[in-house]
Design a protein around this motif. Structure first.
Motif, PDB file in Angstrom:
ATOM      1  N   ALA A 137       0.824  -1.204   0.000  1.00  0.00           N
ATOM      2  CA  ALA A 137       0.000   0.000   0.000  1.00  0.00           C
ATOM      3  C   ALA A 137       0.864   1.261   0.000  1.00  0.00           C
ATOM      4  O   ALA A 137       0.525   2.260  -0.636  1.00  0.00           O
ATOM      5  N   GLU A 138       1.993   1.201   0.698  1.00  0.00           N
ATOM      6  CA  GLU A 138       2.890   2.359   0.716  1.00  0.00           C
ATOM      7  C   GLU A 138       3.525   2.575  -0.649  1.00  0.00           C
ATOM      8  O   GLU A 138       3.627   3.717  -1.124  1.00  0.00           O
ATOM      9  N   LEU A 139       3.955   1.502  -1.315  1.00  0.00           N
ATOM     10  CA  LEU A 139       4.518   1.638  -2.659  1.00  0.00           C
ATOM     11  C   LEU A 139       3.504   2.270  -3.601  1.00  0.00           C
ATOM     12  O   LEU A 139       3.828   3.161  -4.395  1.00  0.00           O
ATOM     13  N   MET A 140       2.264   1.815  -3.522  1.00  0.00           N
ATOM     14  CA  MET A 140       1.205   2.350  -4.373  1.00  0.00           C
ATOM     15  C   MET A 140       0.912   3.803  -4.014  1.00  0.00           C
ATOM     16  O   MET A 140       0.740   4.656  -4.885  1.00  0.00           O
ATOM     17  N   GLY A 141       0.844   4.089  -2.714  1.00  0.00           N
ATOM     18  CA  GLY A 141       0.545   5.449  -2.266  1.00  0.00           C
ATOM     19  C   GLY A 141       1.594   6.440  -2.705  1.00  0.00           C
ATOM     20  O   GLY A 141       1.274   7.549  -3.161  1.00  0.00           O
ATOM     21  N   ARG A 142       2.863   6.078  -2.577  1.00  0.00           N
ATOM     22  CA  ARG A 142       3.937   6.977  -2.991  1.00  0.00           C
ATOM     23  C   ARG A 142       3.888   7.241  -4.503  1.00  0.00           C
ATOM     24  O   ARG A 142       4.113   8.363  -4.961  1.00  0.00           O
ATOM     25  N   ALA A 143       3.615   6.204  -5.268  1.00  0.00           N
ATOM     26  CA  ALA A 143       3.547   6.364  -6.722  1.00  0.00           C
ATOM     27  C   ALA A 143       2.370   7.241  -7.134  1.00  0.00           C
ATOM     28  O   ALA A 143       2.495   8.101  -8.015  1.00  0.00           O
ATOM     29  N   VAL A 144       1.223   7.036  -6.497  1.00  0.00           N
ATOM     30  CA  VAL A 144       0.043   7.867  -6.805  1.00  0.00           C
ATOM     31  C   VAL A 144       0.301   9.313  -6.384  1.00  0.00           C
ATOM     32  O   VAL A 144      -0.032  10.250  -7.112  1.00  0.00           O
ATOM     33  N   ALA A 145       0.908   9.504  -5.222  1.00  0.00           N
ATOM     34  CA  ALA A 145       1.203  10.853  -4.734  1.00  0.00           C
ATOM     35  C   ALA A 145       2.066  11.615  -5.733  1.00  0.00           C
ATOM     36  O   ALA A 145       1.845  12.804  -6.003  1.00  0.00           O
ATOM     37  N   GLY A 146       3.060  10.929  -6.295  1.00  0.00           N
ATOM     38  CA  GLY A 146       3.915  11.570  -7.280  1.00  0.00           C
ATOM     39  C   GLY A 146       3.166  11.983  -8.526  1.00  0.00           C
ATOM     40  O   GLY A 146       3.469  13.024  -9.136  1.00  0.00           O
ATOM     41  N   ARG A 147       2.173  11.194  -8.904  1.00  0.00           N
ATOM     42  CA  ARG A 147       1.419  11.502 -10.113  1.00  0.00           C
ATOM     43  C   ARG A 147       0.409  12.634  -9.920  1.00  0.00           C
ATOM     44  O   ARG A 147       0.091  13.346 -10.871  1.00  0.00           O
ATOM     45  N   ILE A 148      -0.117  12.791  -8.717  1.00  0.00           N
ATOM     46  CA  ILE A 148      -1.121  13.830  -8.496  1.00  0.00           C
ATOM     47  C   ILE A 148      -0.534  15.074  -7.832  1.00  0.00           C
ATOM     48  O   ILE A 148      -1.254  16.036  -7.567  1.00  0.00           O
ATOM     49  N   GLY A 149       0.757  15.062  -7.565  1.00  0.00           N
ATOM     50  CA  GLY A 149       1.411  16.243  -7.002  1.00  0.00           C
ATOM     51  C   GLY A 149       1.048  16.534  -5.562  1.00  0.00           C
ATOM     52  O   GLY A 149       0.958  17.696  -5.161  1.00  0.00           O
ATOM     53  N   ALA A 150       0.831  15.496  -4.773  1.00  0.00           N
ATOM     54  CA  ALA A 150       0.518  15.658  -3.348  1.00  0.00           C
ATOM     55  C   ALA A 150       1.607  14.985  -2.526  1.00  0.00           C
ATOM     56  O   ALA A 150       2.205  14.001  -2.968  1.00  0.00           O
ATOM     57  N   PRO A 151       1.896  15.480  -1.319  1.00  0.00           N
ATOM     58  CA  PRO A 151       2.918  14.833  -0.492  1.00  0.00           C
ATOM     59  C   PRO A 151       2.431  13.499   0.062  1.00  0.00           C
ATOM     60  O   PRO A 151       1.255  13.356   0.402  1.00  0.00           O
TER      61      PRO A 151
END
Length: 228
Positions: A137-151
């Motif tokens: 879940a953390e790997l997915m969360g970090r990748a999504v965060a990078g794509r949407i420009g959120a920390p």
């Protein structure tokens, strides 16, 4: 030493991976056939729980009578076929390339321009983390965060171990995760809470409750897959 057949050597050269859907050699994490067979969840859906519906609603027959701490839920795929194969490839085989090449684009694309102040992942208990070696879940969360420009913020922790949810009924799932998580300080504003699969939403619900107790205004759940 036994040499590989010439055709097999060429296949390894030009198609060095195997498709997570069918296990055949592929130039990417999915072959074209499996990509076209992705079990997409198409609109209309329930804005509250993410289930497919006959028309856009906020609160369908599946969630209307259920108390939910998160304000909305989305998932681009059903937990079946190729979608299930992708989750298993990451979770049980450690195939991390599938996160950036498949999961993050689909998950970020399902948000339809929504904006969030932070992305938080559902945590793993230290015993399970030590056994698996990573939190999917953390790997997915970090990748999504990078794509949407959120920390991406590490603001949740698992304070006790829980039973595997797979064979538990909905009430047992809620009981199993009750009090299992804690917040590492407040997260203001609107938070995107990420996990791999949503079934009854018990884990996401408990994490959202903890976040809101610590001061978060809104929590929206995002998973790659959900059971339908």
């Amino acid at each position: 030493m036994v040499l590989k057949p010439y055709a097999e050597v060429l296949a390894d050269l030009f198609y060095p991976q195997r498709c997570v859907g069918c296990s055949r050699r592929s130039s990417d994490v999915l072959c074209r056939t499996c990509f076209e067979a992705l079990p997409e969840i198409s609109p209309p859906t329930c804005g509250r729980c993410g289930l497919p519906t006959a028309f856009e609603v906020y609160g369908c027959d599946g969630c209307r009578t259920v108390e939910l701490a998160f304000d909305g839920a989305r998932a681009p795929l059903r937990y079946e076929g190729v979608g299930k194969g992708a989750v298993h490839a990451l979770k049980y085989e450690g195939y991390r390339r599938v996160v950036e090449r498949l999961m993050a684009p689909l998950m970020a694309g399902s948000l339809a321009g929504m904006r969030f102040d932070a992305v938080v992942a559902v945590p793993l208990h230290r015993a399970r983390l030590a056994k698996r070696g990573f939190n999917q879940a953390e790997l997915m969360g970090r990748a999504v965060a990078g794509r949407i420009g959120a920390p991406f913020l590490d603001k949740l922790r698992a304070v006790r171990g829980t039973r595997d949810q797979v064979e538990l009924a909905a009430p047992e799932r809620r009981e199993n995760v009750a009090g299992a998580f804690d917040a590492r300080g407040p997260v203001a504003g609107s938070v995107l809470l990420v996990d791999d699969v949503m079934t009854t939403g018990a884990t996401l619900n408990e994490c959202a409750r903890v976040l809101k107790t610590s001061g978060t205004r809104e929590v929206h759940a995002l998973t790659l897959c959900r059971t339908c």
